[in-house]
Design a protein around this motif. Structure first.
Motif, PDB file in Angstrom:
ATOM      1  N   SER A  72       0.807  -1.216   0.000  1.00  0.00           N
ATOM      2  CA  SER A  72       0.000   0.000   0.000  1.00  0.00           C
ATOM      3  C   SER A  72       0.843   1.270   0.000  1.00  0.00           C
ATOM      4  N   LEU A  73       2.121   1.156   0.279  1.00  0.00           N
ATOM      5  CA  LEU A  73       2.987   2.331   0.386  1.00  0.00           C
ATOM      6  C   LEU A  73       3.645   2.703  -0.935  1.00  0.00           C
ATOM      7  N   VAL A  74       3.460   1.897  -1.968  1.00  0.00           N
ATOM      8  CA  VAL A  74       4.125   2.140  -3.248  1.00  0.00           C
ATOM      9  C   VAL A  74       3.565   3.395  -3.902  1.00  0.00           C
ATOM     10  N   ALA A  75       4.453   4.309  -4.265  1.00  0.00           N
ATOM     11  CA  ALA A  75       4.051   5.547  -4.932  1.00  0.00           C
ATOM     12  C   ALA A  75       3.931   5.317  -6.433  1.00  0.00           C
ATOM     13  N   SER A  76       3.551   6.354  -7.169  1.00  0.00           N
ATOM     14  CA  SER A  76       3.310   6.206  -8.604  1.00  0.00           C
ATOM     15  C   SER A  76       4.582   5.901  -9.381  1.00  0.00           C
ATOM     16  N   ASP A  77       5.760   6.166  -8.792  1.00  0.00           N
ATOM     17  CA  ASP A  77       7.024   5.845  -9.467  1.00  0.00           C
ATOM     18  C   ASP A  77       7.546   4.472  -9.078  1.00  0.00           C
ATOM     19  N   GLY A  78       6.728   3.709  -8.324  1.00  0.00           N
ATOM     20  CA  GLY A  78       7.110   2.357  -7.945  1.00  0.00           C
ATOM     21  C   GLY A  78       7.963   2.268  -6.702  1.00  0.00           C
ATOM     22  N   LYS A  79       8.234   3.386  -6.034  1.00  0.00           N
ATOM     23  CA  LYS A  79       9.084   3.395  -4.840  1.00  0.00           C
ATOM     24  C   LYS A  79       8.250   3.642  -3.580  1.00  0.00           C
ATOM     25  N   LYS A  80       8.828   3.294  -2.433  1.00  0.00           N
ATOM     26  CA  LYS A  80       8.203   3.540  -1.139  1.00  0.00           C
ATOM     27  C   LYS A  80       8.981   4.642  -0.423  1.00  0.00           C
ATOM     28  N   TYR A  81       8.262   5.672   0.005  1.00  0.00           N
ATOM     29  CA  TYR A  81       8.892   6.819   0.649  1.00  0.00           C
ATOM     30  C   TYR A  81       8.623   6.856   2.156  1.00  0.00           C
ATOM     31  N   SER A  82       8.121   5.785   2.694  1.00  0.00           N
ATOM     32  CA  SER A  82       7.836   5.781   4.130  1.00  0.00           C
ATOM     33  C   SER A  82       8.016   4.392   4.710  1.00  0.00           C
ATOM     34  N   VAL A  83       8.168   4.350   6.019  1.00  0.00           N
ATOM     35  CA  VAL A  83       8.105   3.111   6.791  1.00  0.00           C
ATOM     36  C   VAL A  83       6.648   2.937   7.203  1.00  0.00           C
ATOM     37  N   GLY A  84       6.133   1.727   7.142  1.00  0.00           N
ATOM     38  CA  GLY A  84       4.714   1.500   7.362  1.00  0.00           C
ATOM     39  C   GLY A  84       4.287   1.507   8.817  1.00  0.00           C
ATOM     40  N   TYR A  85       3.017   1.846   9.028  1.00  0.00           N
ATOM     41  CA  TYR A  85       2.355   1.806  10.331  1.00  0.00           C
ATOM     42  C   TYR A  85       1.177   0.851  10.209  1.00  0.00           C
ATOM     43  N   LEU A  86       1.092  -0.118  11.110  1.00  0.00           N
ATOM     44  CA  LEU A  86       0.015  -1.103  11.022  1.00  0.00           C
ATOM     45  C   LEU A  86      -0.261  -1.712  12.388  1.00  0.00           C
ATOM     46  N   VAL A  87      -1.502  -1.620  12.827  1.00  0.00           N
ATOM     47  CA  VAL A  87      -1.966  -2.311  14.029  1.00  0.00           C
ATOM     48  C   VAL A  87      -2.881  -3.437  13.558  1.00  0.00           C
ATOM     49  N   GLY A  88      -2.326  -4.638  13.430  1.00  0.00           N
ATOM     50  CA  GLY A  88      -3.055  -5.753  12.856  1.00  0.00           C
ATOM     51  C   GLY A  88      -4.091  -6.352  13.793  1.00  0.00           C
ATOM     52  N   GLN A  89      -5.091  -7.013  13.203  1.00  0.00           N
ATOM     53  CA  GLN A  89      -6.114  -7.716  13.972  1.00  0.00           C
ATOM     54  C   GLN A  89      -6.240  -9.177  13.545  1.00  0.00           C
ATOM     55  N   ASN A  90      -5.494  -9.567  12.506  1.00  0.00           N
ATOM     56  CA  ASN A  90      -5.543 -10.928  11.984  1.00  0.00           C
ATOM     57  C   ASN A  90      -6.943 -11.265  11.457  1.00  0.00           C
ATOM     58  N   ILE A  91      -7.449 -10.389  10.591  1.00  0.00           N
ATOM     59  CA  ILE A  91      -8.741 -10.610   9.956  1.00  0.00           C
ATOM     60  C   ILE A  91      -8.586 -10.527   8.440  1.00  0.00           C
ATOM     61  N   ASN A  92      -9.559 -11.093   7.711  1.00  0.00           N
ATOM     62  CA  ASN A  92      -9.444 -11.087   6.254  1.00  0.00           C
ATOM     63  C   ASN A  92     -10.724 -10.710   5.521  1.00  0.00           C
ATOM     64  N   THR A  93     -11.778 -10.361   6.252  1.00  0.00           N
ATOM     65  CA  THR A  93     -12.970  -9.819   5.607  1.00  0.00           C
ATOM     66  C   THR A  93     -13.680  -8.924   6.613  1.00  0.00           C
ATOM     67  N   GLN A  94     -14.661  -8.172   6.138  1.00  0.00           N
ATOM     68  CA  GLN A  94     -15.247  -7.141   6.997  1.00  0.00           C
ATOM     69  C   GLN A  94     -16.614  -7.547   7.541  1.00  0.00           C
ATOM     70  N   ALA A  95     -17.692  -7.290   6.818  1.00  0.00           N
ATOM     71  CA  ALA A  95     -19.009  -7.623   7.340  1.00  0.00           C
ATOM     72  C   ALA A  95     -19.281  -9.125   7.253  1.00  0.00           C
ATOM     73  N   HIS A  96     -19.959  -9.641   8.265  1.00  0.00           N
ATOM     74  CA  HIS A  96     -20.364 -11.049   8.297  1.00  0.00           C
ATOM     75  C   HIS A  96     -21.884 -11.132   8.346  1.00  0.00           C
ATOM     76  N   PHE A  97     -22.404 -12.302   7.994  1.00  0.00           N
ATOM     77  CA  PHE A  97     -23.844 -12.530   8.014  1.00  0.00           C
ATOM     78  C   PHE A  97     -24.228 -13.211   9.331  1.00  0.00           C
ATOM     79  N   PHE A  98     -25.351 -12.773   9.889  1.00  0.00           N
ATOM     80  CA  PHE A  98     -25.830 -13.368  11.141  1.00  0.00           C
ATOM     81  C   PHE A  98     -27.316 -13.680  11.034  1.00  0.00           C
ATOM     82  N   ILE A  99     -27.720 -14.786  11.686  1.00  0.00           N
ATOM     83  CA  ILE A  99     -29.114 -15.208  11.671  1.00  0.00           C
ATOM     84  C   ILE A  99     -29.544 -15.540  13.093  1.00  0.00           C
ATOM     85  N   ASN A 100     -30.804 -15.328  13.383  1.00  0.00           N
ATOM     86  CA  ASN A 100     -31.326 -15.519  14.733  1.00  0.00           C
ATOM     87  C   ASN A 100     -31.565 -17.011  15.016  1.00  0.00           C
TER      88      ASN A 100
END
Length: 537
Positions: free
Chosen positions: A165-193
């Motif tokens: 996600s840090l790659v700029a339009s010239d293909g280079k990275k100009y920063s060190v990344g910041y990330l607080v992970g949660q170990n998840i891979n999708t967002q909304a889930h379906f639930f039923i009563n």
């Protein structure tokens, strides 16, 4: 310490913004050469181990913090004091609140007097302008690999590169990344009563038709047992939060996003897909049979959450069940639902990537690049990183005696803090966060849901999050933002019509044709070229 790059007056500040790259910061090519040269005093610098320097060294850091943060002076923080003893590097801090960040950042670049390091996840720095165009920030690809082994190892340990996600339009990275992970891979889930299904002796539906029949029974057979027809079979909003109509699209083979990446790495436009139409037709059927909340077209996420807290909903999408503000509501009755689909269609949930955002930058005036890179890496040493985020060991965190992982023991988040909190450089991708940190029960609940869906093979192969971090130029970003606003307005308006009035060949064809005038094909092509440049795996 601050380095004088250009002699400018305040009256000429705006001119200096465009000319700063011509001062001692140099051109973009000069910044890349400096990135490779790695100026340092060899006798004073240690490439491995601690201290980083044998004789004291001072670096200037410009730090962004949130407006709501109340912090003691960084020099008085125990974690910062320990860090200086360990590394031999003293930091001259310039701390800037969020509301002042953009103004002071622009004035700093205009003045030509730069800090060595710019840091803070809450402070945006325009990488395209100050890195790619003006060359005032250094490209860090080679430097992180050489001087940041901790950071590099955490990237390598992941299945996908969280710093893509840090790659700029010239293909280079100009920063060190910041990330607080949660170990998840999708967002909304379906639930039923589940309680309602038990009361009616119903089995878990496995097809779309079976689900529709269950929803009809929720409406007509009094599953809550109060003798009234007050049940809401399907609770949702039109397009707000994780309760919106788009989150139903995965049951029709389309990830819940206007643009998505298919299994062949081709960028697709969801609203014109056949699955989108089928979803609208199904929702219109539910609407006509009064199986949908009748206020679906007008209510927002807050209203939906209020209704879910009443515990009277049968089917919905959400981030998770617990710790969502509906205590004693639907979480006591509901269970995770495995999404169904029409015959011949495989459900397709959007794959969520825990992607890094920009966390720290090195300016071209920095005369101690290796030392600075090693200092940034030292922030990521496990005990140092958690101490700067939560507070000292014993106050903000502790080791769990059973599994030797870290527990957060912060209970009171008010008052003045003796750590940098979220403003420190924090890099914790999924595997690392799982190996070192005991996540809260609600986060573990979310992780379990994600793993269940992943094992079922219903999460898309390539994440659409790559589209949000695609290396677009500043002009392309501006153009895409205008198109995306038009798309959202058009989709929301027509979804309301499709759900309430139905889908016909005429109104569907008019809907599809409308996007031709929005230059959607050029919009899709622009993102396709960016995705090809990223070479995602």
């Amino acid at each position: 310490m601050m380095k004088k790059i250009l002699a400018v007056t305040l009256a000429a500040a705006m001119t200096a913004v465009t000319m700063a790259g011509c001062g001692s910061g140099g051109s973009k090519e000069d910044s890349e050469e400096k990135s490779k040269s790695q100026t340092t005093e060899k006798d004073n610098f240690n490439e491995e181990g601690y201290p980083i320097v044998n004789s004291p060294l001072t670096l200037k850091v410009m730090l962004s913090i949130r407006d709501t943060d109340s912090l003691i002076a960084p020099d008085d923080m125990p974690g910062i004091q320990d860090l200086e003893k360990k590394t031999g590097i003293h930091i001259d801090w310039e701390v800037i609140k969020g509301t002042d960040w953009k103004t002071k950042l622009n004035l700093m670049f205009a003045s030509g007097e730069y800090p060595d390091i710019i840091m803070g996840s809450s402070g945006e720095v325009d990488v395209e302008e100050y890195g790619v165009t003006q060359g005032l920030l250094l490209p860090l690809d080679d430097l992180t690999e050489k001087y940041m082994p901790t950071y590099t190892q955490r990237i390598t340990d992941e299945e996908t590169d969280p710093t893509a996600s840090l790659v700029a339009s010239d293909g280079k990275k100009y920063s060190v990344g910041y990330l607080v992970g949660q170990n998840i891979n999708t967002q909304a889930h379906f639930f039923i009563n589940q309680t309602w299904m038990n009361n009616l002796n119903l089995e878990m539906p496995k097809t779309l038709d079976e689900l529709t029949d269950v929803l009809r029974k929720f409406k007509t057979e009094d599953p809550n047992g109060n003798g009234q027809k007050d049940e809401i079979p399907v609770e949702m909003s039109l397009n707000d939060g994780y309760y919106g109509v788009p989150w139903m699209l995965p049951m029709f083979g389309i990830p819940a996003t206007p643009l998505y990446i298919d299994d062949n790495k081709e960028v697709q436009f969801a609203p014109v897909q056949e699955g989108f139409r089928k979803c609208m037709e199904w929702l219109n059927m539910l609407y006509k049979e009064e199986l949908l909340d009748p206020e679906i077209l007008s209510q927002d996420a807050n209203t939906v959450e209020s209704k879910l807290s009443g515990g009277n909903a049968g089917f919905f999408t959400a981030w998770r069940l617990t710790a969502m503000g509906w205590d004693n509501g639907v979480e006591k009755d509901c269970t995770l639902f495995m999404p169904t689909a029409p015959e011949g269609v495989t459900p397709k949930l959007a794959r969520y990537l825990e992607m890094a955002k920009n966390g720290a930058y090195i300016t071209t005036s920095n005369e101690h690049i290796p030392e600075s890179m090693r200092w940034l890496d030292s922030l990521l040493d496990t005990e140092t990183m958690y101490s700067l985020y939560y507070g000292p060991e014993g106050e903000g965190w502790e080791y769990d005696a059973e599994n030797n992982k870290i527990n957060s023991i912060v209970t009171d988040t008010s008052g003045t803090k003796n750590c940098l909190d979220v403003n420190t450089l924090f890099f914790a991708p999924a595997k690392y966060i799982s190996d070192t940190f005991n996540m809260s029960p609600q986060r573990l609940e979310k992780t379990d849901y994600c793993q269940t869906y992943d094992k079922a093979g219903i999460i898309q192969k390539y994440s659409n999050d790559y589209l949000t971090t695609a290396p677009l130029t500043a002009e392309e970003h501006a153009n895409s933002s205008l198109i995306e606003t038009d798309i959202k307005n058009a989709v929301d308006e027509n979804m309301a019509t499709f759900i309430s009035e139905g889908v016909t060949d005429d109104n569907w064809n008019a809907f599809v044709k409308m996007f031709e005038n929005m230059k959607v094909s050029e919009y899709v092509d622009m993102y396709q070229k960016a995705i090809d440049k990223m070479d995602i795996k």
